[in-house]
Scaffold this active site. Sequence first.
Site, short mmCIF file in Angstrom:
data_model
loop_
_atom_site.label_atom_id
_atom_site.label_comp_id
_atom_site.label_asym_id
_atom_site.label_seq_id
_atom_site.Cartn_x
_atom_site.Cartn_y
_atom_site.Cartn_z
N HIS A 111 0.82 -1.23 0.00
CA HIS A 111 0.00 0.00 0.00
C HIS A 111 0.85 1.27 0.00
O HIS A 111 0.32 2.35 -0.26
CB HIS A 111 -0.91 0.04 1.23
N HIS A 134 -6.13 -7.31 -0.27
CA HIS A 134 -6.26 -5.89 -0.57
C HIS A 134 -5.48 -5.56 -1.85
O HIS A 134 -4.42 -6.14 -2.11
CB HIS A 134 -5.70 -5.05 0.58
ZN LIG Z 1 -3.95 -7.18 2.95
#
Ligand SMILES: [Zn+2]
Length: 306
Positions: free
Chosen positions: A123, A162
């Site tokens: 991320h 994610h």
């Molecule tokens: Zn994750």
Amino acid sequence: MINFFYTDEYLKHDTGQHPESIERIKTVKKLIFENYESHNFLNPPLANKEIIYNVHDKDYIDYIFDNIPDTGFSYFDPDTVACPNSLNSYLCAVGGSVEAVNQINLNKNKKVFFCAHRPPGHHAEKNKAMGFGVFNNVAISADYALRSKKFEKILIIDFDVHHGNGTQHIFENNPNIFYASSHQYPYYPGTGDLTEKGCGNIFNCPLPANCDSKLFRKLFSENIVDKINQNFDLLYFSAGFDAHVLDPLASINLEDEDFFWITKKILDKFANNIPIISVLEGGYDMKGLYNGLNNHLKVLQDYSYE
Ligand SMILES: [Zn+2]
């Protein structure tokens, strides 16, 4: 033979009451030292700033270095917490991921690496900490590999639940690095739609909430495995285990064996005697993390070379 990068520094990155906990790396340590004790273990070096400057903005990196707390915690975003020892953990996670490239370039027989580290990195944007991570371990390593001129075309497979917004954004204009991700969508961090294609190098596989094994395998095959038809000379996994049915952070219902399936499916198509660097991302249920990772490693350990 798997070459593992691991250090007890990761046990000192204290995040308090947080899903990205010390317990995670204790679980991983137990698995790799008990089940894979005959494999090769290496200490990750601390990454130097210059290598990180190639991917993250200098001001951002300096800000992180200057804001590690002397006591207690500091927050780089609402989810991303640092303690006084965290910088060493960040730099070892980058350092191991990068050193895997050096080891491959030095010794052609060392070709399968697993970086057992924390925090996750996918991320982390060029100029922003996000989602528990500060530096994008996979992106820094893949950028370093390309700069070494020993590799021309790199594939990153991200099966964390994610979407790896940071990795996608860093490479979306780089035709030599392909990024493919399966992830719950819509969900955190909000990116990862099918229409996000970069310069033809981004392959997103959005998964609906409550997606089970059968649907996952169908969508992963259609959107990633069948769509990418190129040869690569280096393969990365952003290996997250939070799509496991037991995981508390998301709502995808993968079973232990699905992590074996994903790994084998990718190796069968893309790993034609090329080196592999698998890098730990998420996974927040200890049983799901242990079993998912064990299934991933079972495939990697059987990957052999001439
Ligand atoms: Zn994750």
